[in-house]
Design a protein around this motif. Structure first.
Motif, PDB file in Angstrom:
ATOM      1  N   UNK A  11       0.908  -1.186   0.177  1.00 12.85           N
ATOM      2  CA  UNK A  11      -0.022  -0.047  -0.099  1.00 12.85           C
ATOM      3  C   UNK A  11       0.679   1.323   0.125  1.00 12.85           C
ATOM      4  N   UNK A  12       0.352   2.315  -0.307  1.00 11.28           N
ATOM      5  CA  UNK A  12       1.154   3.618  -0.101  1.00 11.28           C
ATOM      6  C   UNK A  12       1.596   3.902   1.224  1.00 11.28           C
ATOM      7  N   UNK A  13       0.918   3.802   2.476  1.00 16.53           N
ATOM      8  CA  UNK A  13       1.694   3.769   3.773  1.00 16.53           C
ATOM      9  C   UNK A  13       3.039   2.897   3.921  1.00 16.53           C
ATOM     10  N   UNK A  14       2.825   1.544   3.158  1.00 19.56           N
ATOM     11  CA  UNK A  14       4.031   0.683   3.023  1.00 19.56           C
ATOM     12  C   UNK A  14       5.225   1.427   2.416  1.00 19.56           C
ATOM     13  N   UNK A  33      14.873  -6.096   6.977  1.00 23.76           N
ATOM     14  CA  UNK A  33      13.934  -6.899   6.720  1.00 23.76           C
ATOM     15  C   UNK A  33      12.491  -6.735   6.225  1.00 23.76           C
ATOM     16  N   UNK A  34      12.290  -7.040   4.982  1.00 20.56           N
ATOM     17  CA  UNK A  34      10.768  -6.605   4.384  1.00 20.56           C
ATOM     18  C   UNK A  34       9.992  -7.946   4.898  1.00 20.56           C
ATOM     19  N   UNK A  35       8.578  -7.766   5.431  1.00 27.54           N
ATOM     20  CA  UNK A  35       7.916  -8.715   5.898  1.00 27.54           C
ATOM     21  C   UNK A  35       6.540  -8.558   5.416  1.00 27.54           C
ATOM     22  N   UNK A  36       5.834  -9.716   4.605  1.00 29.53           N
ATOM     23  CA  UNK A  36       4.621  -9.638   4.282  1.00 29.53           C
ATOM     24  C   UNK A  36       3.949 -10.706   4.498  1.00 29.53           C
ATOM     25  N   UNK A  37       2.544 -10.798   5.174  1.00 30.37           N
ATOM     26  CA  UNK A  37       1.961 -11.482   5.851  1.00 30.37           C
ATOM     27  C   UNK A  37       0.705 -11.907   4.912  1.00 30.37           C
ATOM     28  N   UNK A  38       0.337 -13.320   4.664  1.00 28.96           N
ATOM     29  CA  UNK A  38      -0.553 -13.837   3.890  1.00 28.96           C
ATOM     30  C   UNK A  38      -1.273 -14.529   4.827  1.00 28.96           C
ATOM     31  N   UNK A  39      -2.992 -14.148   4.730  1.00 32.10           N
ATOM     32  CA  UNK A  39      -3.576 -14.811   5.541  1.00 32.10           C
ATOM     33  C   UNK A  39      -4.594 -15.703   4.497  1.00 32.10           C
ATOM     34  N   UNK A  40      -4.152 -17.038   4.395  1.00 38.06           N
ATOM     35  CA  UNK A  40      -4.851 -17.816   3.363  1.00 38.06           C
ATOM     36  C   UNK A  40      -6.072 -18.344   3.850  1.00 38.06           C
ATOM     37  N   UNK A  41      -7.059 -18.524   2.842  1.00 41.91           N
ATOM     38  CA  UNK A  41      -8.331 -18.939   3.145  1.00 41.91           C
ATOM     39  C   UNK A  41      -8.384 -20.460   3.759  1.00 41.91           C
ATOM     40  N   UNK A  42      -9.089 -20.847   4.424  1.00 41.77           N
ATOM     41  CA  UNK A  42      -9.137 -22.145   5.117  1.00 41.77           C
ATOM     42  C   UNK A  42      -8.604 -23.079   4.338  1.00 41.77           C
ATOM     43  N   UNK A  43      -9.221 -23.211   2.881  1.00 42.66           N
ATOM     44  CA  UNK A  43      -9.287 -24.206   2.206  1.00 42.66           C
ATOM     45  C   UNK A  43      -7.627 -24.811   1.919  1.00 42.66           C
ATOM     46  N   UNK A  71      10.607  -7.155  -6.774  1.00 42.01           N
ATOM     47  CA  UNK A  71      10.702  -5.861  -7.446  1.00 42.01           C
ATOM     48  C   UNK A  71      10.400  -4.822  -6.668  1.00 42.01           C
ATOM     49  N   UNK A  72       9.717  -4.881  -5.178  1.00 41.05           N
ATOM     50  CA  UNK A  72       9.700  -3.760  -4.253  1.00 41.05           C
ATOM     51  C   UNK A  72      10.969  -3.655  -3.710  1.00 41.05           C
ATOM     52  N   UNK A  73      11.763  -4.395  -3.539  1.00 36.89           N
ATOM     53  CA  UNK A  73      13.330  -4.291  -3.224  1.00 36.89           C
ATOM     54  C   UNK A  73      14.042  -3.431  -4.156  1.00 36.89           C
ATOM     55  N   UNK A  74      13.877  -3.683  -5.359  1.00 37.18           N
ATOM     56  CA  UNK A  74      14.441  -3.113  -6.398  1.00 37.18           C
ATOM     57  C   UNK A  74      13.967  -1.568  -6.394  1.00 37.18           C
ATOM     58  N   UNK A 110       6.755   1.249  10.335  1.00 38.63           N
ATOM     59  CA  UNK A 110       5.612   0.992  10.057  1.00 38.63           C
ATOM     60  C   UNK A 110       4.716   2.325   9.403  1.00 38.63           C
ATOM     61  N   UNK A 111       4.172   2.014   8.007  1.00 43.40           N
ATOM     62  CA  UNK A 111       3.139   3.129   7.638  1.00 43.40           C
ATOM     63  C   UNK A 111       1.780   2.855   8.386  1.00 43.40           C
ATOM     64  N   UNK A 112       1.207   3.828   8.241  1.00 48.42           N
ATOM     65  CA  UNK A 112      -0.227   3.911   8.886  1.00 48.42           C
ATOM     66  C   UNK A 112      -1.164   4.706   8.001  1.00 48.42           C
ATOM     67  N   UNK A 113      -2.394   4.419   7.954  1.00 51.37           N
ATOM     68  CA  UNK A 113      -3.375   5.356   7.283  1.00 51.37           C
ATOM     69  C   UNK A 113      -3.873   6.450   8.170  1.00 51.37           C
TER      70      UNK A 113
END
Length: 275
Positions: A11-14, A33-43, A71-74, A110-113
Motif C-alpha cells: 500500500x501507499x503507507x508501506x 527485513x521486509x515482511x509480508x503476511x498472507x492470511x490464506x483461506x481455510x481451504x 520488485x519492491x526491493x529494487x 510501519x506505515x499507517x493510514x
C-alpha cells in the motif's frame, strides 16, 4: 541498530515506511527485513473444507507475492546492500511480533493510514496494536519522507526515573543523525509545574548522558497531545519520540481530544518506546 523490520502490504503507507527505513538503514548501516503476511483461506490448510480455493491457485498467488517482493526491493531499496525479505502465513500482528523476536529486530518501521486526526492513524489498528505491545522501538509514518535527514528531533516525556530506559534507547537511535534533540515536557492546567521546576527536572534526568546538542523546553498547553503537536510544529520537528505504556498504547496520550481542524502537515513520524 543492526536490524530494521518493515512490514509491507504494498500500500501507499508501506511505501512511505520503506522510503523512511531505507534512509535510516543507510545512515545506521543496518540490515533491512521486509515482511509480508498472507492470511490464506481455510481451504489451503484444511483439505476437506470444500472451499473454492485450490492448492495450485494458492501456490500461484504465493509466487506472485514473492515476485512482487523482489520488485519492491529494487524499487525502494536500490542503494541498500543488505535487504532480506520474508513471507509469513499469519495475521499481521502475530507475524510482526513473531518475526521481530526470532530475528533480533532493533527497530520496526510501519506505515499507517489516516487523514487529519492523529487518533485515526494510530488508535484501533494493527499499527497501534504493535506499538502497544512491542518491546522493540517502533516508528510510525503516514507521509512520504524522501531523503529523511532529521535536523530536529523532539523527545516528549514526563522525565520521571522510569523513563530512563526509553531515553537510552532513543539516544541509540538519535546517534545516527547529526540532530538537535529538543527535550520537551508539556504542562497542562490539570498537571501544572512551573518552568523552573521543569527545567531542573529535565537537567537532573539527562545529567549522566553527556548530551551536547540539545534544548530544554517547558511548554504550556491545554492538553498533552496538543502541546506535543503545537511545539513540534513551532520548531518544524522532523520526528517526535515518546514513551508509551503497554497497557494502553498511545491512547493514554492521544485520546480523541485532538480537534478536527489539525492539519495533516502537523503529523510527523512518531518514534515510540514501550516502558
Amino acid at each position: 541498530m543492526k536490524k530494521i523490520l518493515v512490514p509491507i502490504d504494498f500500500s501507499k503507507p508501506s511505501e512511505y515506511a520503506s522510503k523512511l527505513a531505507s534512509t535510516i538503514a543507510k545512515k545506521a548501516n543496518s540490515e533491512v527485513h521486509l515482511l509480508h503476511m498472507v492470511e490464506l483461506p481455510t481451504g489451503f490448510v484444511d483439505m476437506g473444507s470444500g472451499v473454492n480455493f485450490s492448492i495450485p491457485e494458492s501456490m500461484l498467488y504465493i509466487r506472485k507475492v514473492r515476485d512482487r517482493m523482489l520488485d519492491y526491493k529494487k524499487m525502494f531499496f536500490p542503494k541498500n546492500d543488505n535487504i532480506k525479505h520474508a513471507i509469513r502465513f499469519q495475521t499481521p500482528y502475530d507475524g510482526i511480533q513473531d518475526y521481530s523476536k526470532k530475528n533480533g529486530t532493533d527497530l520496526i518501521v510501519m506505515g499507517a493510514k489516516g487523514h487529519t486526526n492523529l487518533e485515526e492513524i494510530l488508535i484501533g489498528s494493527n499499527t497501534e496494536k504493535v506499538v502497544r505491545n512491542s518491546n522493540i522501538p517502533v516508528i510510525v509514518t503516514k507521509k512520504n519522507k524522501d531523503n529523511f535527514n532529521p535536523e530536529n528531533i523532539v523527545f516528549a516525556s514526563s522525565f520521571k526515573p522510569n523513563k530512563n530506559q526509553a531515553f537510552e534507547r532513543f539516544l541509540d537511535f538519535a546517534k545516527n543523525f547529526n540532530s538537535t534533540i529538543h527535550l520537551l515536557k508539556i504542562n497542562t492546567p490539570q498537571k501544572f509545574e512551573n518552568t523552573q521546576e521543569t527545567n531542573q527536572r529535565i537537567k537532573k534526568f539527562i545529567d549522566k548522558y553527556g548530551l551536547k546538542n540539545y534544548t530544554i523546553n517547558a511548554y504550556n498547553d491545554s492538553s498533552i497531545e496538543k502541546g506535543i503537536l503545537n511545539f513540534s510544529t513551532k520548531i518544524d520537528a522532523d520526528i517526535i519520540a515518546l514513551a508509551t505504556h503497554g497497557r494502553s498504547g498511545l491512547s493514554h496520550i492521544f485520546n480523541g481530544s485532538i480537534t478536527k481542524n489539525l492539519s495533516k502537515k502537523a503529523i510527523r513520524p512518531m518514534l515510540t518506546f514501550k516502558v
